[in-house]
Design a protein around this motif. Structure first.
Motif, PDB file in Angstrom:
ATOM      1  N   ILE A  89       0.882  -1.144  -0.152  1.00  8.87           N
ATOM      2  CA  ILE A  89      -0.060  -0.127   0.102  1.00  8.87           C
ATOM      3  C   ILE A  89       0.822   1.232   0.073  1.00  8.87           C
ATOM      4  O   ILE A  89       2.139   1.192   0.402  1.00  8.87           O
ATOM      5  N   CYS A  98     -10.076   4.137   3.748  1.00  4.81           N
ATOM      6  CA  CYS A  98     -11.336   4.090   3.539  1.00  4.81           C
ATOM      7  C   CYS A  98     -12.149   2.607   3.746  1.00  4.81           C
ATOM      8  O   CYS A  98     -13.471   2.314   4.158  1.00  4.81           O
ATOM      9  N   GLY A  99     -11.131   1.560   3.851  1.00  2.15           N
ATOM     10  CA  GLY A  99     -11.578   0.212   4.279  1.00  2.15           C
ATOM     11  C   GLY A  99     -12.142  -0.759   3.170  1.00  2.15           C
ATOM     12  O   GLY A  99     -12.501  -1.710   3.344  1.00  2.15           O
ATOM     13  N   ASN A 100     -11.866  -0.313   2.041  1.00  2.00           N
ATOM     14  CA  ASN A 100     -12.694  -1.001   0.983  1.00  2.00           C
ATOM     15  C   ASN A 100     -11.524  -1.966   0.265  1.00  2.00           C
ATOM     16  O   ASN A 100     -11.979  -2.337  -1.101  1.00  2.00           O
ATOM     17  N   VAL A 117      -8.734   4.890  -4.568  1.00  2.00           N
ATOM     18  CA  VAL A 117      -7.759   5.979  -5.030  1.00  2.00           C
ATOM     19  C   VAL A 117      -6.496   5.386  -5.633  1.00  2.00           C
ATOM     20  O   VAL A 117      -5.423   5.992  -5.420  1.00  2.00           O
ATOM     21  N   ALA A 128      -4.492   3.377  -4.177  1.00  2.00           N
ATOM     22  CA  ALA A 128      -3.090   3.135  -3.034  1.00  2.00           C
ATOM     23  C   ALA A 128      -2.878   2.037  -2.997  1.00  2.00           C
ATOM     24  O   ALA A 128      -1.657   1.709  -2.614  1.00  2.00           O
ATOM     25  N   GLY A 181      -9.802   1.746   7.569  1.00  2.00           N
ATOM     26  CA  GLY A 181      -8.450   1.323   7.557  1.00  2.00           C
ATOM     27  C   GLY A 181      -8.176   0.143   6.704  1.00  2.00           C
ATOM     28  O   GLY A 181      -9.134  -0.599   6.339  1.00  2.00           O
ATOM     29  N   PRO A 182      -6.737  -0.055   6.253  1.00  2.00           N
ATOM     30  CA  PRO A 182      -6.418  -1.276   5.376  1.00  2.00           C
ATOM     31  C   PRO A 182      -6.979  -2.424   6.231  1.00  2.00           C
ATOM     32  O   PRO A 182      -6.947  -2.766   7.348  1.00  2.00           O
TER      33      PRO A 182
END
Ligand code: FAD
Ligand code: SF4
Length: 526
Positions: free
Chosen positions: A162, A198-200, A207, A209, A322-323
């Motif tokens: 990430i 964002c947790g997705n 985005v 990332a 969060g991740p």
């Protein structure tokens, strides 16, 4: 006229991307055939009606995000698309521990042999750890839980693929809004952004990332001339002169169009289930590769994966932020009664309900699995908000490699064959129960209570995202399908490079080991 390539790579996940990149860098003409789509950020599934499902028997209609296969005692989740499992995975790119190489491998494979290859693929994916200024609530819970049970030395942050901006923090106004992501060009010239927690992750990063394979290995492969064809489903491999003919169905406007190409060498990298299934079809139905080892399909394992939800009423966990995974509490040393396992946190996206309903709702077992998890959690929540106090304790362990894949007659089609996976939970019950018991202890140590799904307590049914084995590495065809370089015994220049060649459970997230084995194999190809 049939087009001829120096190399055809089937599948674009961790094994396939590495192979495509390194072969193209050598100046070879490389073609990648990928059954899934090339996903654009704005097409990632979010709503209930979006393209969630990939269906192997109807790819012309259902070529969505998740390939979910349901068998008698186990269900398997896999990705589909250009980038393979990196599209859906939780970004953990971690080497296996040396103990994982003490048995089960050909003598040429050891931790020290793989070390430079682990390094190389880690550099390609630019792995890093969660910055100290961005600790998620789940990470903090894990840290407190480990401390409370006297296991702080076992806690560690994990290497994540990430891109983070060290200046980002949860204190920013609307912190998780995409506008707080900083755009940049990565070292392969592809546009990315930085993580806004964002947790997705498992459903695609809005985005960019996540350092997914389409943004590094595959980008590099294309820059060196490799051709990547999405929505091309490979159906057969036939020896052809000094190389092979690869047959595939191209998806064209809701139809399947059969075509083929030829190549001097073929790298099969369709994942543990799909590579095994394709070779079974070639050996037993099409009879095009009759010499493939009789061990094909054997030695499959689930890598001991298990998720135990826990309700922690006095803390805000925010599992949808969060991740997905950031840390582990490491019990791979076997100090817990000889069981080796690796506890992790597991976040889930806001819209995971849409995904589960769509994917599991298509079969009776799937519906029961969903309802089992849902009702147990609802009962324990007693009206509290799951997006606040639900902690998904996750992890994996070293389980038994006793699964067997075969082709069975299709009940609906007299000429058809379906993949079957026969996995007996008995020999793996000890390590999975030890992992669950550790989840319970960690939850209790932080004021929570674990909710073990009935699918386990009553049925010993599991769902794994980490299928391994099926075309196992060995020293000869009596004990393996491929050698230590991934070459199929009896078929020169036909390679398998993906999770199917890993001959035992790793007890840890497997993608970096798969990539490192592929890096090593290609470095040894003539
Ligand atoms: C939700 C989830 C989270 C995960 N998180 C992690 C994690 O954080 N860390 C980790 O290490 N692992 C994780 N995994 C596991 C990881 O994704 C897999 O171990 C890894 O992707 C396997 O790599 P592979 O090369 O074997 O196959 P894959 O990455 O699965 O690639 C195989 C590719 O081949 C394609 N394919 C299949 N059949 C055909 C065909 N017939 N013709 C053409 N193409 C075909 C597929 O569409 C796919 O793109 C996760 C998995 C899931 C589902
Ligand atoms: S949490 Fe995951 S999906 Fe969200 S921005 Fe970070 S990497 Fe992307």
């Amino acid at each position: 006229m049939v087009r001829r390539y120096d190399a055809v790579v089937v599948g674009s996940g961790f094994g396939g991307s590495v192979a495509a990149c390194r072969l193209a860098e050598r100046g070879l003409r490389v073609l990648v055939l990928e059954r899934g789509r090339r996903w654009r950020t704005e097409e990632f599934p979010r709503e209930a009606a979006d393209a969630w499902l990939y269906q192997v028997d109807r790819p012309e209609i259902h070529n969505g995000w998740i390939d979910f296969r349901i068998f008698r005692n186990v269900a398997v989740v896999q990705g589909a698309g250009v980038g393979g499992g990196s599209l859906i995975y939780a970004n953990v790119f971690v080497p296996a521990e040396p103990v994982a190489f003490e048995s089960g491998w050909p003598p040429e494979i050891s931790y020290s042999e793989l070390a430079p290859h682990y390094e190389r693929c880690g550099t390609m994916l630019d792995v890093t750890e969660l910055p100290d200024g961005q600790l998620t609530a789940r990470y903090q819970l894990m840290r407190d839980a480990a401390k409370a049970i006297g296991a702080s030395e076992r806690l560690r942050k994990l290497p994540l693929a990430i891109s983070f901006d060290r200046d980002w923090s949860y204190e920013l106004p609307a912190a998780t809004d995409p506008t707080n992501s900083t755009p940049f060009h990565n070292k392969f010239g592809r546009l990315q952004g930085t993580c806004v927690h964002c947790g997705n992750c498992d459903l695609g990063c809005p985005v960019r990332a996540r350092n997914t394979l389409d943004l590094n290995y595959l980008a590099q492969a294309e820059d060196h001339g490799a051709e990547i064809r999405a929505l091309h489903f490979v159906t057969g491999i036939v020896p052809d002169g000094s190389g092979y003919r690869v047959h595939y169905d191209r998806v064209d406007n809701g139809r399947r169009v059969g075509e083929s190409v030829a190549a001097e060498r073929v790298v099969l990298a369709a994942g543990a289930l799909n590579s095994t299934e394709l070779l079974l079809r070639c050996r037993d139905v099409q009879k095009s590769l009759p010499l493939v080892s009789q061990t094909l399909g054997r030695g499959w394992c689930a890598n001991g994966d298990f998720l135990t939800p826990a309700i922690t009423p006095d803390r805000t966990i925010s599992p949808t932020r969060g991740p997905t995974i950031t840390a582990a509490i490491d019990y791979l040393d076997g100090s817990d009664g000889g069981h080796r396992y690796f506890v992790e946190d597991g976040g889930f996206p806001d819209v995971i309900g849409n995904a589960l309903r769509s994917v599991l709702g298509r079969s009776l077992i799937g519906k029961q699995l969903f309802r089992g998890y849902q009702s147990a959690i609802e009962l324990a929540l007693a009206g509290r908000d799951p997006s606040q106090c639900l902690m998904p304790w996750f992890g994996q362990g070293v389980d038994a490699s006793n699964g067997v894949m075969t082709l069975e007659p299709d009940v609906l089609d007299p000429d058809g064959w379906d993949l079957d996976l026969d996995w007996e939970p008995g020999p793996s019950q000890g390590v999975i129960q030890a992992l669950i018991d550790r989840h319970k202890v960690l939850a209790a140590a932080t004021g929570g209570s674990a909710v073990v799904p009935l699918s386990w307590t009553l049925l010993k049914y599991i769902v794994t995202p980490h299928p391994l084995g099926g075309c196992n590495m060995g020293t000869d065809p009596t004990n393996g399908v491929v050698d230590h370089r991934g070459e199929v015994f009896g078929y020169p220049n036909l390679y398998v490079l993906d999770g199917s060649i890993v001959p035992r459970a790793l007890g840890i997230n497997p993608s970096r080991t798969i990539a490192a084995l592929a890096e090593r194999a290609v470095s040894l190809m003539q």
